[in-house]
Design an enzyme around this catalytic site. Structure first.
Site, PDB file in Angstrom:
ATOM      1  N   GLN A  19       0.808  -1.218   0.000  1.00  0.00           N
ATOM      2  CA  GLN A  19       0.000   0.000   0.000  1.00  0.00           C
ATOM      3  C   GLN A  19       0.843   1.271   0.000  1.00  0.00           C
ATOM      4  O   GLN A  19       0.336   2.345  -0.311  1.00  0.00           O
ATOM      5  CB  GLN A  19      -0.934  -0.008   1.215  1.00  0.00           C
ATOM      6  CG  GLN A  19      -1.968  -1.114   1.126  1.00  0.00           C
ATOM      7  CD  GLN A  19      -2.926  -1.118   2.300  1.00  0.00           C
ATOM      8  OE1 GLN A  19      -2.707  -1.823   3.281  1.00  0.00           O
ATOM      9  NE2 GLN A  19      -3.978  -0.333   2.226  1.00  0.00           N
ATOM     10  N   HIS A 114       1.038  -9.525   4.600  1.00  0.00           N
ATOM     11  CA  HIS A 114      -0.099  -8.594   4.600  1.00  0.00           C
ATOM     12  C   HIS A 114      -0.727  -8.600   3.199  1.00  0.00           C
ATOM     13  O   HIS A 114      -0.444  -7.756   2.359  1.00  0.00           O
ATOM     14  CB  HIS A 114       0.356  -7.187   4.999  1.00  0.00           C
ATOM     15  CG  HIS A 114      -0.777  -6.275   5.392  1.00  0.00           C
ATOM     16  ND1 HIS A 114      -0.811  -5.563   6.579  1.00  0.00           N
ATOM     17  CD2 HIS A 114      -1.929  -5.954   4.768  1.00  0.00           C
ATOM     18  CE1 HIS A 114      -1.916  -4.848   6.655  1.00  0.00           C
ATOM     19  NE2 HIS A 114      -2.619  -5.060   5.564  1.00  0.00           N
ATOM     20  N   ASN A 158      -1.662 -10.918   8.505  1.00  0.00           N
ATOM     21  CA  ASN A 158      -2.665  -9.886   8.718  1.00  0.00           C
ATOM     22  C   ASN A 158      -4.043 -10.371   8.274  1.00  0.00           C
ATOM     23  O   ASN A 158      -4.215 -10.794   7.122  1.00  0.00           O
ATOM     24  CB  ASN A 158      -2.302  -8.633   7.905  1.00  0.00           C
ATOM     25  CG  ASN A 158      -3.301  -7.508   8.150  1.00  0.00           C
ATOM     26  OD1 ASN A 158      -3.364  -6.968   9.245  1.00  0.00           O
ATOM     27  ND2 ASN A 158      -4.104  -7.179   7.142  1.00  0.00           N
ATOM     28  N   GLU A 159      -4.989 -10.324   9.178  1.00  0.00           N
ATOM     29  CA  GLU A 159      -6.415 -10.491   8.885  1.00  0.00           C
ATOM     30  C   GLU A 159      -6.760 -11.666   7.972  1.00  0.00           C
ATOM     31  O   GLU A 159      -7.303 -11.471   6.870  1.00  0.00           O
ATOM     32  CB  GLU A 159      -6.964  -9.216   8.243  1.00  0.00           C
ATOM     33  CG  GLU A 159      -6.886  -8.006   9.137  1.00  0.00           C
ATOM     34  CD  GLU A 159      -7.659  -6.815   8.573  1.00  0.00           C
ATOM     35  OE1 GLU A 159      -8.035  -6.834   7.388  1.00  0.00           O
ATOM     36  OE2 GLU A 159      -7.897  -5.863   9.326  1.00  0.00           O
TER      37      GLU A 159
HETATM   38  C1  FCB Z   1      -7.548  -3.304   6.978  1.00  0.00           C
HETATM   39  C2  FCB Z   1      -6.319  -3.769   6.219  1.00  0.00           C
HETATM   40  C3  FCB Z   1      -5.429  -2.627   5.789  1.00  0.00           C
HETATM   41  C4  FCB Z   1      -6.256  -1.478   5.227  1.00  0.00           C
HETATM   42  C5  FCB Z   1      -7.301  -1.066   6.226  1.00  0.00           C
HETATM   43  C6  FCB Z   1      -8.129   0.127   5.801  1.00  0.00           C
HETATM   44  O1  FCB Z   1      -8.533  -4.286   6.973  1.00  0.00           O
HETATM   45  O2  FCB Z   1      -5.550  -4.626   7.032  1.00  0.00           O
HETATM   46  O3  FCB Z   1      -4.507  -3.103   4.841  1.00  0.00           O
HETATM   47  O4  FCB Z   1      -6.825  -1.857   4.027  1.00  0.00           O
HETATM   48  O5  FCB Z   1      -8.160  -2.162   6.452  1.00  0.00           O
END
Ligand code: FCB
Length: 427
Positions: A19, A114, A158-159
């Site tokens: 990003q 990520h 990440n997530e």
């Molecule tokens: C999260 C992501 C990050 C970004 C934010 C706004 O879910 O981890 O990369 O996109 O949202």
């Protein structure tokens, strides 16, 4: 409620390589960006914030804003541009990034994965392919061998649930699939990949603190009295929040992952909980929304919303922090932020979420740090540059950064650990 954050609290911002860095042409996202319609307004992640070149100046700014920690991610496709081939210059780059943070008194929190994967891995089926787990573990071993001496805090992935949702249920991120079974398979591979990563980091650096950044949301029934709305909200909560948390707590995959076969790992496999919190969803039962598990997301009438249309709901952070006490682990808020181009919502958003955090800490929630998403407006995945999450703006065409008033407010909070009083007359 305590009147201030404790001494030693980590204050920072969070980014992800793809990003902000620019010039990331070796991963699945870059290829996805080339498809017409994949990214709003046809934008691309190059140059983003050109942070790959400008990280030193960017960290100068973060330091001048009194931050003492920073979360960022390694770009796998730079470090391993071909299957099993290591780019030494990329390793050296990230070593310099970590040293630059340390020189400025910013504690690095390093995310290993990520969202992006190298193109060669995507070509083999990406996270849907079972060998991705071992390939990720090999990558983790490499970066830990190379950088482990310099890093105390690792975030493996990440997530996972957001990745699965966007890439395998909604189909809006690469590889653009809409298939619940494929999504479950990918989630189970991500879970195994985390377990492998945890073990490999700990083998080399037993004292390293290792966690995962969970995307957690509150799912509430739109009509609190309606049994089907309640059922759908519960289903969402189970699948998107609880599956991963419970599997990690137990060290074995729970439903729906368990039906894919035996999967187990170490327990515990988190030294802290990484919490990414943005919003809540209200769910309404909708019999035609099969692919969405019969849930339609709606907002409360007149609820304050971000530029992204997400409800601003600080109380949800408080609820999560209380709920997470049962994990008996320190918590880092690894992301929290708002899309707000005019910076009219962000100052209040920041204060309300930090107040919710302090209140939860007063009730025993062991929060150790807060990372705002994010320092600079950046490439917001399928939304391109349109959504502005930065404490500072960043114009991709000139690369000019300009601090917003929320950035100044956050700096003052980082400096003092105190939340300013609400403006006179504001209650
Ligand atoms: C999260 C992501 C990050 C970004 C934010 C706004 O879910 O981890 O990369 O996109 O949202």
């Amino acid at each position: 409620m305590p009147d201030r954050f404790p001494h030693g609290f980590s204050w920072g911002t969070a980014t992800a390589a793809h990003q902000v860095e620019g010039n990331n042409h070796g991963n699945d996202w870059w290829d996805w960006e080339q498809h017409p319609g994949a990214i709003r307004s046809g934008e691309r992640s190059d140059p983003a914030c050109d942070h790959f070149q400008r990280f030193q100046e960017d960290f100068d700014l973060l330091r001048s804003l009194h931050q003492n920690a920073h979360r960022f991610s390694l770009e796998w496709s730079r470090i391993e541009p071909q299957d099993g081939v290591v780019d030494r210059a990329a390793i050296e780059h990230y070593r310099q990034v970590i040293l630059a943070l340390r020189e400025r008194g910013l504690e690095p929190f390093v995310t290993i994965h990520h969202f992006t994967i190298p193109r060669w891995l995507a070509g083999m089926g990406g996270w849907a392919d079972p060998t991705s787990v071992e390939r990720f573990a090999r990558f983790v071993e490499l970066v830990v061998a190379e950088l482990g001496e310099l890093v105390s805090y690792w975030i493996t992935i990440n997530e996972p649930t957001a990745l699965v949702y966007q890439s395998y249920l909604a189909g809006e991120w690469p590889p653009g699939v809409r298939d619940f079974d494929a999504g479950a398979r990918v989630l189970s591979h991500l879970l195994k990949a985390h377990w492998q990563a945890y073990e490999r980091i700990k083998e080399r650096h037993p004292r390293a603190q290792v966690g995962l950044a969970h995307h957690l949301r509150n799912f509430d029934p739109f009509r609190a009295w309606h049994p089907l709305d309640r059922l759908v909200a519960l289903l969402y909560h189970r699948i998107f929040n609880e599956t991963l948390l419970s599997s990690l707590r137990r060290g074995s995959a729970v439903y729906p992952l368990s039906r894919l076969g035996q999967a187990s790992g170490p327990a515990p496999s988190q030294d802290f909980i990484g919490l990414n919190y943005y919003t809540r969803n209200l769910l309404r039962f909708e019999r035609r929304a099969r692919a969405e598990l019969f849930g339609q997301r709606v907002n409360r009438a007149r609820a304050p919303v971000s530029d992204q249309g997400l409800e601003i709901y600080p109380h949800g952070l408080y609820r999560w922090l209380l709920a997470l006490r049962r994990e008996r682990l320190p918590v880092y808020i690894t992301e929290n932020g708002v899309a707000d181009a005019t910076d009219t919502l962000r100052p209040v958003f920041l204060l309300d979420h930090l107040r919710a955090t302090l209140r939860a800490m007063g009730r025993g929630s062991p929060v150790r740090g807060y990372f705002h998403w994010t320092c600079f407006d950046n490439f917001e995945w399928a939304e391109g540059y349109g959504l502005k999450f930065g404490l500072a703006s960043c114009d991709p065409s000139t690369q000019a950064r300009r601090l917003r008033s929320s950035g100044r407010l956050y700096a003052e909070i980082c400096r003092t650990g105190v939340l300013p009083d609400p403006p006179a007359g504001g209650g």
